[in-house]
Scaffold this motif. Structure first.
Motif, PDB file in Angstrom:
ATOM      1  N   LEU A 147      -9.126  14.558  46.243  1.00 10.60           N
ATOM      2  CA  LEU A 147      -8.874  15.437  45.113  1.00 10.60           C
ATOM      3  C   LEU A 147      -8.449  16.825  45.578  1.00 10.60           C
ATOM      4  O   LEU A 147      -9.107  17.445  46.406  1.00 10.60           O
ATOM      5  N   GLY A 148      -7.337  17.301  45.035  1.00  5.99           N
ATOM      6  CA  GLY A 148      -6.858  18.628  45.393  1.00  5.99           C
ATOM      7  C   GLY A 148      -6.054  18.678  46.671  1.00  5.99           C
ATOM      8  O   GLY A 148      -5.601  19.741  47.082  1.00  5.99           O
ATOM      9  N   SER A 149      -5.848  17.522  47.329  1.00  7.10           N
ATOM     10  CA  SER A 149      -5.108  17.485  48.595  1.00  7.10           C
ATOM     11  C   SER A 149      -3.606  17.376  48.352  1.00  7.10           C
ATOM     12  O   SER A 149      -3.147  17.121  47.238  1.00  7.10           O
ATOM     13  N   PHE A 150      -2.841  17.543  49.449  1.00  5.30           N
ATOM     14  CA  PHE A 150      -1.386  17.382  49.403  1.00  5.30           C
ATOM     15  C   PHE A 150      -1.013  16.071  50.072  1.00  5.30           C
ATOM     16  O   PHE A 150      -1.623  15.662  51.061  1.00  5.30           O
ATOM     17  N   TYR A 151       0.017  15.421  49.529  1.00  7.99           N
ATOM     18  CA  TYR A 151       0.444  14.122  50.051  1.00  7.99           C
ATOM     19  C   TYR A 151       1.792  14.190  50.773  1.00  7.99           C
ATOM     20  O   TYR A 151       2.225  13.210  51.356  1.00  7.99           O
ATOM     21  N   ILE A 205       1.824  19.585  29.911  1.00  7.11           N
ATOM     22  CA  ILE A 205       0.849  20.364  30.682  1.00  7.11           C
ATOM     23  C   ILE A 205       0.297  21.498  29.817  1.00  7.11           C
ATOM     24  O   ILE A 205       1.039  22.168  29.100  1.00  7.11           O
ATOM     25  N   LEU A 206      -1.018  21.744  29.917  1.00  9.56           N
ATOM     26  CA  LEU A 206      -1.632  22.809  29.128  1.00  9.56           C
ATOM     27  C   LEU A 206      -1.976  24.047  29.944  1.00  9.56           C
ATOM     28  O   LEU A 206      -2.508  25.012  29.396  1.00  9.56           O
ATOM     29  N   GLU A 207      -1.675  24.028  31.257  1.00  9.69           N
ATOM     30  CA  GLU A 207      -1.990  25.186  32.089  1.00  9.69           C
ATOM     31  C   GLU A 207      -1.102  25.201  33.332  1.00  9.69           C
ATOM     32  O   GLU A 207      -0.616  24.157  33.765  1.00  9.69           O
ATOM     33  N   ASP A 208      -0.867  26.393  33.873  1.00  8.49           N
ATOM     34  CA  ASP A 208      -0.125  26.499  35.116  1.00  8.49           C
ATOM     35  C   ASP A 208      -0.924  25.846  36.240  1.00  8.49           C
ATOM     36  O   ASP A 208      -2.152  25.936  36.268  1.00  8.49           O
ATOM     37  N   ALA A 209      -0.233  25.201  37.186  1.00  8.30           N
ATOM     38  CA  ALA A 209      -0.957  24.527  38.262  1.00  8.30           C
ATOM     39  C   ALA A 209      -0.064  24.334  39.472  1.00  8.30           C
ATOM     40  O   ALA A 209       1.167  24.340  39.377  1.00  8.30           O
ATOM     41  N   GLN A 210      -0.717  24.157  40.622  1.00  9.64           N
ATOM     42  CA  GLN A 210      -0.029  23.845  41.862  1.00  9.64           C
ATOM     43  C   GLN A 210      -0.121  22.348  42.112  1.00  9.64           C
ATOM     44  O   GLN A 210      -0.934  21.654  41.485  1.00  9.64           O
ATOM     45  N   ILE A 211       0.663  21.861  43.052  1.00  3.32           N
ATOM     46  CA  ILE A 211       0.544  20.471  43.482  1.00  3.32           C
ATOM     47  C   ILE A 211      -0.837  20.289  44.085  1.00  3.32           C
ATOM     48  O   ILE A 211      -1.295  21.090  44.886  1.00  3.32           O
ATOM     49  N   ILE A 214      -6.047  19.783  39.592  1.00  2.92           N
ATOM     50  CA  ILE A 214      -6.403  18.920  38.462  1.00  2.92           C
ATOM     51  C   ILE A 214      -6.205  19.736  37.186  1.00  2.92           C
ATOM     52  O   ILE A 214      -6.732  20.846  37.072  1.00  2.92           O
ATOM     53  N   VAL A 215      -5.424  19.216  36.257  1.00  2.00           N
ATOM     54  CA  VAL A 215      -5.070  19.965  35.050  1.00  2.00           C
ATOM     55  C   VAL A 215      -5.344  19.126  33.803  1.00  2.00           C
ATOM     56  O   VAL A 215      -5.576  17.927  33.873  1.00  2.00           O
ATOM     57  N   THR A 216      -5.287  19.797  32.662  1.00  2.00           N
ATOM     58  CA  THR A 216      -5.403  19.110  31.379  1.00  2.00           C
ATOM     59  C   THR A 216      -4.004  18.820  30.841  1.00  2.00           C
ATOM     60  O   THR A 216      -3.146  19.706  30.818  1.00  2.00           O
ATOM     61  N   LYS A 224      -4.013  12.759  22.705  1.00  2.00           N
ATOM     62  CA  LYS A 224      -5.300  13.009  23.361  1.00  2.00           C
ATOM     63  C   LYS A 224      -5.119  13.726  24.692  1.00  2.00           C
ATOM     64  O   LYS A 224      -4.091  13.585  25.357  1.00  2.00           O
ATOM     65  N   GLU A 225      -6.127  14.497  25.056  1.00  2.00           N
ATOM     66  CA  GLU A 225      -6.105  15.239  26.302  1.00  2.00           C
ATOM     67  C   GLU A 225      -6.761  14.427  27.418  1.00  2.00           C
ATOM     68  O   GLU A 225      -7.774  13.766  27.196  1.00  2.00           O
ATOM     69  N   ILE A 226      -6.159  14.498  28.600  1.00  2.00           N
ATOM     70  CA  ILE A 226      -6.722  13.821  29.771  1.00  2.00           C
ATOM     71  C   ILE A 226      -6.694  14.786  30.946  1.00  2.00           C
ATOM     72  O   ILE A 226      -5.973  15.785  30.933  1.00  2.00           O
ATOM     73  N   SER A 227      -7.495  14.493  31.953  1.00  2.00           N
ATOM     74  CA  SER A 227      -7.453  15.246  33.207  1.00  2.00           C
ATOM     75  C   SER A 227      -6.547  14.488  34.171  1.00  2.00           C
ATOM     76  O   SER A 227      -6.637  13.256  34.281  1.00  2.00           O
ATOM     77  N   ALA A 228      -5.674  15.221  34.851  1.00  2.00           N
ATOM     78  CA  ALA A 228      -4.709  14.559  35.731  1.00  2.00           C
ATOM     79  C   ALA A 228      -4.471  15.384  36.986  1.00  2.00           C
ATOM     80  O   ALA A 228      -4.653  16.605  36.997  1.00  2.00           O
ATOM     81  N   LEU A 229      -4.068  14.691  38.042  1.00  2.00           N
ATOM     82  CA  LEU A 229      -3.749  15.320  39.321  1.00  2.00           C
ATOM     83  C   LEU A 229      -2.254  15.592  39.389  1.00  2.00           C
ATOM     84  O   LEU A 229      -1.451  14.698  39.139  1.00  2.00           O
ATOM     85  N   VAL A 230      -1.869  16.823  39.718  1.00  2.00           N
ATOM     86  CA  VAL A 230      -0.457  17.191  39.815  1.00  2.00           C
ATOM     87  C   VAL A 230       0.106  16.658  41.131  1.00  2.00           C
ATOM     88  O   VAL A 230      -0.321  17.060  42.210  1.00  2.00           O
ATOM     89  N   GLU A 231       1.061  15.730  41.048  1.00  2.00           N
ATOM     90  CA  GLU A 231       1.663  15.129  42.241  1.00  2.00           C
ATOM     91  C   GLU A 231       2.978  15.808  42.615  1.00  2.00           C
ATOM     92  O   GLU A 231       3.338  15.880  43.793  1.00  2.00           O
ATOM     93  N   SER A 232       3.718  16.277  41.622  1.00  2.00           N
ATOM     94  CA  SER A 232       4.981  16.969  41.864  1.00  2.00           C
ATOM     95  C   SER A 232       5.276  17.835  40.647  1.00  2.00           C
ATOM     96  O   SER A 232       4.464  17.922  39.729  1.00  2.00           O
TER      97      SER A 232
END
Length: 243
Positions: A147-151, A205-211, A214-216, A224-232
């Motif tokens: 979680l929170g890592s770069f690929y 997306i509901l908020e600014d985020a980096q790769i 985890i964002v909403t 519906k809202e979900i939590s997701a990992l930003v991949e790109s």
């Protein structure tokens, strides 16, 4: 009146306990977002999903070291102790984690257990260092530490570090200065991978985020809202089932 004021403070979701003087304040300070991500990452190592009760915009103290997250009480992640171990500038806060223990999954073979590769540092770096391609590599990582890592190595090249980082440590979004990959209101693809297949839907997306953040995300079809990992800059993957 004094008693009511005391109770309001006593029932707050977290308390800050500085163990330093006023020199702990600086322009480059730890924010609630940094604390939140540190808790999420640490609890993920124990197979626990966290939803820390903390304001992402709140500013704390400066810290030029990796935040240390431990349970306030042994074997109980209801409340986390988040500390800055920097010499002569120690401080800590207590945060309610909103921890949810994930169910055990069946054993898999070694290659499946290792999971996808993440970007790690080959050498220790100090705060403010620029990440170059000669000090990073890809290595397999277990699910709890991803979680929170770069690929992709290209996602970190040229980025500046926010703190000192040890060698062979996975690089995470909270380690690097903000470089928004997605912005609030932006449409993205929600990609869920199931048994070798990909299920795609559209969301916002509901908020600014980096790769690696985890964002909403709002699923455009279900609302519906979900939590997701930003991949790109165009794709996210849910950390829970799409509703």
């Amino acid at each position: 009146m004094k008693f009511r004021l005391f109770m309001k403070f006593a029932l707050a979701s977290f308390f800050a306990f500085p163990i330093m003087g006023t020199q702990g304040f600086a322009s480059d300070v730890i924010t609630g977002l940094d604390v939140k991500q540190a808790i999420i990452d640490r609890l993920a190592d124990d197979g626990v999903i966290a939803e820390p009760h903390i304001s992402e915009r709140r500013r704390y103290y400066s810290c030029d070291a990796e935040l240390k997250v431990t349970p306030k009480f042994d074997d109980n992640w209801d409340t986390a102790r988040v500390a800055c171990p920097q010499v002569d500038q120690e401080w800590y806060i207590l945060v309610r984690t909103g921890a949810i223990t994930t169910p055990d999954t069946p054993d898999t073979n070694d290659s499946e257990a290792a999971g996808p590769e993440v970007v790690v540092l080959l050498a220790s770096v100090k705060r403010g260092a620029i990440i170059t391609d000669d000090i990073v590599a890809l290595t397999p990582a277990p699910a709890g530490s991803r979680l929170g890592s770069f690929y992709r190595i290209e996602d970190v090249i040229g980025r500046r570090t926010k703190q000192s980082i040890s060698a062979m440590q996975p690089l995470k979004a909270r380690h690097l200065e903000h470089q928004w990959a997605v912005q609030s209101g932006q449409p993205v693809q929600i990609i869920q991978r199931l048994n070798g297949f990909e299920v795609s839907s559209v969301g916002k997306i509901l908020e600014d985020a980096q790769i690696g953040d985890i964002v909403t995300v709002v699923n455009s079809r279900s609302g519906k809202e979900i939590s997701a990992l930003v991949e790109s800059s165009k794709k996210v993957s849910p950390i829970a089932n799409i509703n």
